[in-house]
Write a protein that holds these residues in place. Structure first.
Motif, short mmCIF file in Angstrom:
data_model
loop_
_atom_site.label_atom_id
_atom_site.label_comp_id
_atom_site.label_asym_id
_atom_site.label_seq_id
_atom_site.Cartn_x
_atom_site.Cartn_y
_atom_site.Cartn_z
N LEU A 53 -7.69 1.79 4.30
CA LEU A 53 -7.50 2.23 2.93
C LEU A 53 -8.57 3.24 2.51
CD1 LEU A 53 -6.59 -1.13 1.14
CD2 LEU A 53 -5.07 0.54 2.21
N TYR A 54 -9.69 3.27 3.23
CA TYR A 54 -10.78 4.22 2.92
C TYR A 54 -10.31 5.66 3.02
CZ TYR A 54 -10.96 3.52 7.98
OH TYR A 54 -10.62 3.38 9.30
N LYS A 108 -0.07 3.36 -3.26
CA LYS A 108 -1.24 4.19 -2.91
C LYS A 108 -1.35 5.43 -3.80
CE LYS A 108 1.21 6.59 0.85
NZ LYS A 108 1.34 7.88 0.18
N ASP A 109 -0.24 6.02 -4.17
CA ASP A 109 -0.30 7.25 -4.97
C ASP A 109 -0.79 6.98 -6.39
OD1 ASP A 109 0.86 9.34 -3.09
OD2 ASP A 109 2.37 7.78 -3.00
N ILE A 110 -0.39 5.84 -6.96
CA ILE A 110 -0.88 5.50 -8.29
C ILE A 110 -2.36 5.15 -8.24
CG2 ILE A 110 -0.45 3.01 -8.43
CD1 ILE A 110 0.64 5.60 -11.04
N ALA A 111 -2.81 4.56 -7.11
CA ALA A 111 -4.23 4.24 -6.96
C ALA A 111 -5.07 5.52 -6.85
CB ALA A 111 -4.44 3.37 -5.72
N LEU A 134 -6.49 -0.74 -4.44
CA LEU A 134 -5.41 -1.27 -3.60
C LEU A 134 -5.76 -2.63 -3.02
CD1 LEU A 134 -4.42 2.03 -1.77
CD2 LEU A 134 -2.98 0.73 -3.36
N ALA A 135 -7.00 -2.77 -2.54
CA ALA A 135 -7.41 -4.05 -1.95
C ALA A 135 -7.43 -5.15 -2.99
CB ALA A 135 -8.79 -3.90 -1.30
N PHE A 193 0.84 -1.21 0.00
CA PHE A 193 0.00 0.00 0.00
C PHE A 193 0.87 1.26 0.00
CE2 PHE A 193 -2.98 -2.94 2.45
CZ PHE A 193 -3.55 -3.41 1.28
N ASN A 194 1.96 1.23 0.75
CA ASN A 194 2.86 2.39 0.76
C ASN A 194 3.45 2.65 -0.63
OD1 ASN A 194 2.48 2.68 3.50
ND2 ASN A 194 4.38 1.66 4.08
#
Length: 300
Positions: A165-166, A37-40, A55-56, A33-34
């Motif tokens: 992640l929300y 996360k930015d691309i998501a 991400l999930a 996730f680290n």
């Protein structure tokens, strides 16, 4: 009657077992996730797909980037060929030797996931949901047939809640530097600590060679690390990619660093991503002070 009672009791035990097998926190998941996360978040802003869902799904489908599909084909979302004209890999899934899409890098996989969902009529109903309705998205993906597992939606929701992640579903900005690293094909492993990014030098690295890879001025890179731009780097040495901070993270408030053999104030400052002058100041030490093995240093 006894058989009925026994059956009900057995069912109760099964349900208790399932409930007790709740997902536990996994460092590999958090690292994933680290890293992504930015691309998501970038994809969310372009395609209206919750970053939490992306991400999930990515971490679940790819085994945190370690599955055979992820390592052989950079496929993080388990998308099968279905008219795909690009590179392919074959893998046993619902059937033997099924065809899956393959990509040149992970970024392409994230893009194709977004395009796959937005261009398929099967998933069109999902885009009527709010970005913050991750539960609706998770259940909708299962209902629309994204995966065959009966617990798919439940697993997505558990992951989103466990890793919070929300929080990314309401993000207005993202770190374009980290997103750029994904676009470049993850040339190196980028670590995240103290609200900063760093990598570890390889044998023969210089600030100039690293700067070319991460698209940062080598002069700036040397300055961020409080070094001369022409310095050679030792293998394994930490190289920060942004300005270091004034102190360590909040959870280091009551923690000390005990000096080990071979360490210096500079190496300690690099380890925690703290500016060297600030580390001296935190410990009320003059710049000429030589630390000793076993000495305790405050970090914030």
């Amino acid at each position: 009657m006894k058989r009925t009672i026994f059956s009900l009791f057995s069912l109760f035990l099964v349900l208790q077992t399932v409930l007790s097998q709740s997902m536990s926190w996994n460092q590999r998941y958090q690292d994933y996730f680290n890293l992504y996360k930015d691309i998501a978040i970038e994809q969310m802003q372009k395609y209206h797909i919750p970053a939490s869902i992306t991400l999930a799904q990515g971490v679940l489908e790819s085994g945190a980037g370690r599955s055979e599909l992820a390592t052989r084909g950079n496929n993080h979302f388990g998308i099968k060929c279905n008219g795909w004209t690009g590179r392919k890999v074959y893998h046993d899934d619902d059937e033997r030797n099924e065809c899956f899409r393959a990509y040149d890098n992970v970024y392409e996989s994230f893009i194709d996931h977004s395009v796959f969902l937005t261009t398929s009529k099967r998933y069109s109903s999902l885009f009527q949901l709010k970005l913050t309705d991750y539960k609706g998205w998770a259940k909708g993906l299962k209902a629309c047939g994204y995966a065959t597992s009966p617990t798919y939606a439940t697993k997505l929701i558990e992951i989103i809640q466990l890793y919070k992640l929300y929080q990314y579903d309401t993000a207005k900005e993202y770190d374009k530097f980290q997103a750029q690293q994904v676009k470049n094909g993850d040339l190196r492993h980028i670590y995240f600590f103290n609200k900063n990014y760093y990598l570890k030098a390889r044998k023969g690295d210089t600030f100039r060679s690293i700067a070319e890879e991460v698209d940062i001025s080598y002069r700036k890179l040397a300055k961020y690390n409080e070094r001369n731009k022409n310095d050679k780097l030792e293998e394994g040495e930490i190289v920060w990619l942004k300005k270091k901070r004034s102190k360590a993270p909040k959870d280091y408030k009551d923690r000390m660093h005990y000096v080990k053999n071979g360490e210096s104030m500079y190496s300690v400052s690099q380890l925690y991503g703290i500016k060297l002058k600030k580390l001296y100041k935190l410990n009320d030490l003059p710049p000429t002070y030589q630390i000793r093995v076993g000495e305790a240093l405050r970090l914030r």
